[in-house]
Write an enzyme that holds these catalytic residues in place. Sequence first.
Site, short mmCIF file in Angstrom:
data_model
loop_
_atom_site.label_atom_id
_atom_site.label_comp_id
_atom_site.label_asym_id
_atom_site.label_seq_id
_atom_site.Cartn_x
_atom_site.Cartn_y
_atom_site.Cartn_z
N THR A 183 -14.20 12.06 32.09
CA THR A 183 -15.14 10.77 32.62
C THR A 183 -14.00 9.59 32.82
O THR A 183 -14.27 9.08 31.80
CB THR A 183 -17.04 9.98 31.96
OG1 THR A 183 -17.50 11.18 31.54
CG2 THR A 183 -17.43 9.65 33.20
N GLU A 263 -15.68 7.60 21.80
CA GLU A 263 -16.81 6.89 21.63
C GLU A 263 -16.81 7.02 20.86
O GLU A 263 -17.59 7.94 19.79
CB GLU A 263 -18.30 6.93 22.41
CG GLU A 263 -17.88 6.16 24.27
CD GLU A 263 -19.11 6.34 25.07
OE1 GLU A 263 -18.62 5.35 26.40
OE2 GLU A 263 -19.86 7.21 25.03
#
Lengths: 390, 390
Positions: A183, A263
Amino acid sequence: MSVTFAQGFSAAGVAAGISAVEGKKDLALVVNNGPLDAAAAVFTTNRFCAAPVQWSRAVVSDGHVKAVILNSGGANACTGKPGYEQSRATAEKIAGLLGASANDIAVCSTGLIGELLPLDHVLAGAQAAFDALSDGAEAGADASHAIMTTDTKPKTVELEGSTGFRVGGMVKGSGMIAPQLATMLCVITTDAVVSAGQLQAALNAGVEMSFNRIDVDGCMSTNDTVLLLASGASGVEPDPDEFNELVAEATASLARQIVGDGEGASHDIRIAVTGATTEDAALACGRAVAASNLLKCAIAGNDPNWGRILSSLGTVSPEDAPFEAEKVTVDVNGVRICENGGAGRDRSEVDMTPREVHIDIDLNAGDAEATVWTDDLTHEYVHINADYES
Amino acid sequence: MSVTFAQGFSAAGVAAGISAVEGKKDLALVVNNGPLDAAAAVFTTNRFCAAPVQWSRAVVSDGHVKAVILNSGGANACTGKPGYEQSRATAEKIAGLLGASANDIAVCSTGLIGELLPLDHVLAGAQAAFDALSDGAEAGADASHAIMTTDTKPKTVELEGSTGFRVGGMVKGSGMIAPQLATMLCVITTDAVVSAGQLQAALNAGVEMSFNRIDVDGCMSTNDTVLLLASGASGVEPDPDEFNELVAEATASLARQIVGDGEGASHDIRIAVTGATTEDAALACGRAVAASNLLKCAIAGNDPNWGRILSSLGTVSPEDAPFEAEKVTVDVNGVRICENGGAGRDRSEVDMTPREVHIDIDLNAGDAEATVWTDDLTHEYVHINADYES
């Protein structure tokens, strides 16, 4: 430096009020000042691809891109025809400022899915970015900041070929990272004199070995875009092999930086599968291991849990990867904790303190190999994704 | 009640000192007292299947099982020949006590992968379990406690057919739950007069619609075993359709209980896909959505993030599930937040406080449908799996 490292490119990054974070730079502009405007791209294969992906796919199809405008703060995905019109209006605004055709302006967006952008902010920001355009190092850095979302740091690359041509690049991406493109938005620039066809071939090869081999959370985005733009400003026609290598090095570096900023990650995990019958078999095994939430939690807990490595390896079908369970060995950080499909040295011998964790799996079935990268799964990942724009 | 609800079965659950948790019941025994000893089973498809799976697969292959001994506290997986010999020794111990053949004794294990069991504790526990055998409700309850690992509660089912035959069952499973069987051990008993062939057909159909349609974390276990045993003690030859329905109801109930006790879960998520061209297409879509870590984190944060639903739906290939992106609708808890592939009603209208979250996806491409269940992804899941036996 980033995209302005290559000659013939100017860039800017400005705060346009698109992001919910007050004052955050959220709009980037990269302009190819030529003399060439050759371009290649790779896009997400997600069936719900975003409006800017639909727009940019058409723009790049003729191999020419004059500029790219990128925003964080909103993905403009699943927004239907109004979303597509926003991408078009954004491209037209930049085209007007540059005296170019909108059909040569690529658009990239990243952020929350399902909402239209604040178009007035985007258009005012486009003007501000145009006014701030510069070919200096700071302008490139500003652009790399403006595309960040949950990224904690900008990710850039600068490489120089032996004959003086240059490759620069920036990428954003931290979550929603899966093997079929991560992404992310990525812009790579070069001042080499190369054709669009050469660019596409180099990009395809580079992406296959880099962005397609990382997996933060197995989730594929609607907005992934990788652009490779050539200005020809160096006047150097590079050796094709060296050019391909430099593009591959740039994509590998940027992909590695994405994993390094995954993340919530506390470990970057390199999974190297050797002894496979084919590269595809090695890749299937590496991806299966990289996709295991259980393993990723164990690594977060500094536990070199080889049982979870084998149990995920065991989900790969024998057709996809022929190997015998009782011949598999696994090393974690250099310690062979699994031998012949069973226990090897004691797991307490493994030093799990380094950020990088190396899992080496030998299938002992052939000579092919492949490497994939992933992150561990931490409390912080859940926190980021449970509370992101909720 | 659990497995002793059906006539002709006795059971026990004892603390044998296998589990690391002091005093925890960790060994269960289920004995079929006949007159029949018909049996059917479904096992994990993991290539690193555990020693007890290898043992029990051979045992069940002739359609006869006299007893099942199950332990928590250790999976006896990836333990090679010594592990297989442990399963054999355990079966032989029970066979000796029952005056049966070891080839009619199934063995199930669950717990950490890669370590041998403390065999002396297992064998002493087998004796203690044999001594404690009873056909009472408490004995069945003890057995259902003894197979728990990270489960927070026992999971059992009791059903009665219209002609008086009964079906009882127990299952353990909480993490390492994936669509191709969940990580679990399951024993279902019936006092109906049925053949092994009938049992296998009923079990296959039931498992396909239940355990194969839940997904806690996408991780497939090495030890999954579902056993269905018939004693014939009721003397009732059931209507075949009703028997199949009851077995399906039992597996559905137990599978639903697994999701309800998913590791760290704060929401149970039902994903119903309708309007698909085929059931397989609906299932592919449901599984893709159920596998999204990002969506599962969003649900944990009470965010009905339909963008993450569509982006995971968009990873299913058009060959596997033909549909048009702009015709898809999504309801969350009855609110149509996505219409025609774009934004529908405001997400703030969705009440996310119930434990159960209903995601209804209409592909508007056909008449087929499928439903899968999963859990949200919470801090607690990471905590459990980062710190489990590290």
